[in-house]
Design an enzyme around this catalytic site. Sequence first.
Site, PDB file in Angstrom:
ATOM      1  N   GLU A 201       7.376  15.996   7.553  1.00 22.25           N
ATOM      2  CA  GLU A 201       6.412  14.927   7.290  1.00 22.25           C
ATOM      3  C   GLU A 201       5.339  14.865   8.385  1.00 22.25           C
ATOM      4  O   GLU A 201       4.153  14.748   8.118  1.00 22.25           O
ATOM      5  CB  GLU A 201       7.158  13.591   7.223  1.00 22.25           C
ATOM      6  CG  GLU A 201       6.256  12.393   6.953  1.00 22.25           C
ATOM      7  CD  GLU A 201       7.059  11.093   6.953  1.00 22.25           C
ATOM      8  OE1 GLU A 201       7.490  10.650   8.041  1.00 22.25           O
ATOM      9  OE2 GLU A 201       7.255  10.520   5.855  1.00 22.25           O
TER      10      GLU A 201
ATOM     11  N   GLU B 274       3.556   1.570   2.421  1.00 15.52           N
ATOM     12  CA  GLU B 274       4.631   0.589   2.226  1.00 15.52           C
ATOM     13  C   GLU B 274       4.660  -0.479   3.306  1.00 15.52           C
ATOM     14  O   GLU B 274       5.721  -0.998   3.634  1.00 15.52           O
ATOM     15  CB  GLU B 274       6.002   1.302   2.154  1.00 15.52           C
ATOM     16  CG  GLU B 274       5.966   2.587   1.381  1.00 15.52           C
ATOM     17  CD  GLU B 274       7.340   3.085   0.989  1.00 15.52           C
ATOM     18  OE1 GLU B 274       7.987   3.710   1.829  1.00 15.52           O
ATOM     19  OE2 GLU B 274       7.757   2.844  -0.153  1.00 15.52           O
TER      20      GLU B 274
ATOM     21  N   ASP C   3       0.838  -1.207   0.000  1.00 10.93           N
ATOM     22  CA  ASP C   3       0.000   0.000   0.000  1.00 10.93           C
ATOM     23  C   ASP C   3       0.870   1.254   0.000  1.00 10.93           C
ATOM     24  O   ASP C   3       2.095   1.173   0.039  1.00 10.93           O
ATOM     25  CB  ASP C   3      -0.931  -0.015   1.210  1.00 10.93           C
ATOM     26  CG  ASP C   3      -0.181   0.234   2.515  1.00 10.93           C
ATOM     27  OD1 ASP C   3       1.008  -0.150   2.620  1.00 10.93           O
ATOM     28  OD2 ASP C   3      -0.773   0.826   3.429  1.00 10.93           O
TER      29      ASP C   3
END
Length: 599
Positions: A445, A214, A211
Amino acid sequence: MLFTSILSCLLLLSPGGALARAAPRDNVLDKRLSYTNVADFETFETPIALAGLYANIGPDGSKSQGAKSGVVIASPSTSNPDYLYTWTRDAALVYKYIVDRFTSGRDSSLRTKIDNFVGHVARIQQVSNPSGTVSTGGLGEPKFLISEAAFTGGWGRPQRDGPALRATTLIAYANWLIANSNTTHVRNVLWPILLLDLNYVSNSWNSTGFDLWEEVNGASFFTTAVQHRALREGIALATALGDPSSTVAAWTTQAQNIFCFLQSYWSSSSGFIVANVNPGNGAIRSGKDANTVLTSVHTFDPAAGCDSRTFQPCSDKALANLKVYVDSFRSIYSINSGIASNAAVATGRYPEDSYYGGNPWYLTTFAVAEQLYRALQVWDAEGKGINVTSISLPFFQQFNSSATVTTIPAGSASYTTLTTAIKTFADGFALKGAQYAPSSGALAEQYTRGAGTPTSAADLTWSYASVLTMFDARDNLAVDGWGAASLTLPNTCSTGGGGGSAATVNFRETATTVWGENIYLVGSIDALKNWDPNNAIGPLDNTNTYPVWRVSVSIPAGTYFEYKYIRKNNGVVTWESGSNRVNTAPAAGATLTINDTWK
Ligand SMILES: *[C@@H]1O[C@H](CO)[C@@H](O)[C@H](O)[C@H]1NC(C)=O
Ligand SMILES: *[C@@H]1O[C@H](CO)[C@@H](O)[C@H](O)[C@H]1NC(C)=O
Ligand SMILES: *[C@@H]1O[C@H](CO)[C@@H](O)[C@H](O)[C@H]1NC(C)=O
Ligand SMILES: *[C@@H]1O[C@H](CO)[C@@H](O)[C@H](O)[C@H]1NC(C)=O
Ligand SMILES: *[C@@H]1O[C@H](CO)[C@@H](O)[C@H](O)[C@H]1NC(C)=O
């Protein structure tokens, strides 16, 4: 190379590794952004996000030295985590924003960057890598070095969303070129690239893969949805270019199969979209996942209204799902404590996440706002009111506790009250990102669940793209549709093989073994046990043929599959080395015999 246990998978999860823990960087947050309205945040953040995005693109980006022309680095961070690679998914999503910015006439200078990306894609497609060559599965490789060399370390591969997302980005550019009298360039340069990626999607969508995070090997809603979109757009472009009807027919068959399969992710009993089905590595998850929100955002088609079959942003299923997804973070992040149950909160990838301690992400929080802005845009543009269905009722009850199943007429006082409340709710998610960004406007992130301080990779290119697409949605900017409005859902679904009838595949593996050791077979499709070594086919038969081990498997006709042999000795599993073996089952009733030797 595939994972033999949940533990080995966890060690490889997401870029950088699950065990890495960055020290909280509270010091950089002495000053935070403190906007109270999104328009001010947009004015401040837009130039910063654009500069951050361009800095991460080769050959001349200021933070991407060494990156080849057109290469998007994921982040300049080289340790804790090391993201100085290019991911196919991230690059395609970042470049989709750049192409949209160019084709909408906002910045004509971007054409050179886009042509650089086209050149990069043409080169990287041909790089042999651990997933294979251009014709044996290599297009599904998730990441490369920024020099465009293969990354040969262990990873969650393949990931089958990349070629689809890349095709969508290139098709947006191709459509602009055709509209601007440059079909020659599309035919000569873009189309050969697109044929490879779209044939890969058409052939392998029904094989398992990792996905977008990962981690989960199986079938993923985001991957299925973006594959569907890419094939539909590919069909339209192939038709416009007058490509052979056999290509269009094959893609149409598979697009219908994917569209059908897409429906199965919706759980009517749970009232949300389950992000991953048949996860082959046994991941135990609730299935609540930003995967689904990102899907509504990246498969938005303004002409498709509130179509629930394609999970449009204002569809009842996507709205019901959004509430379940958001609520799953209310009690698990301490920065969300004390916030009213119908107000915006910080959101992350999925509630069970533990990567870097399991934090909210900027791009997932912004995606919530983006989905809601696009929903508001469609309701206002269509002027048909708002349907509150039994599926979406819990979503609407957040804003009006006495809401009932009804149609709220456009222009009514209730409509105005409701859409104003939803806009405020959406703005709340945009402002969450602002609240937890440093005063520089730089976007990492993640931001920590306890203190809201930036963590993991700094200057994540995808974070910058996500804030920019969110602003575009809030400003009601147009985006191209992809034909979602006019689709007919098949009554029954077929697998990737399409035919339903089976072919016989005889596997013959030459392998010398020691006493107690046996050979098994496992691969990417249901008939090959979806890469689950515990459930592998075998032991294969070597009666009178040792060292040749044999098994016959019935596989749906025409199905593309990947596979490997494994050794088992007292419960210890050893995989064959190298990339996955690939093949395609023959026509219904036919037999294929494959002769392999242990590698
Ligand atoms: C078509 O587009 C390509 C890529 O930007 C460009 O190099 C070429 O000059 C264009 N051709 C025409 C006739 O405009
Ligand atoms: C393949 O398609 C079948 C039928 O729609 C579905 O049940 C299965 O989960 C799919 N597998 C993958 C990996 O897409
Ligand atoms: C509401 O649902 C009806 C019946 O399904 C449909 O015809 C109509 O287009 C929907 N309206 C909106 C605004 O989605
Ligand atoms: C809330 O919903 C009820 C039931 O549909 C409606 O009568 C009422 O006017 C709504 N309230 C507002 C403030 O729109
Ligand atoms: C594999 O070996 C069998 C038996 O020797 C042979 O009939 C068959 O053609 C071989 N298959 C391939 C693909 O070489």
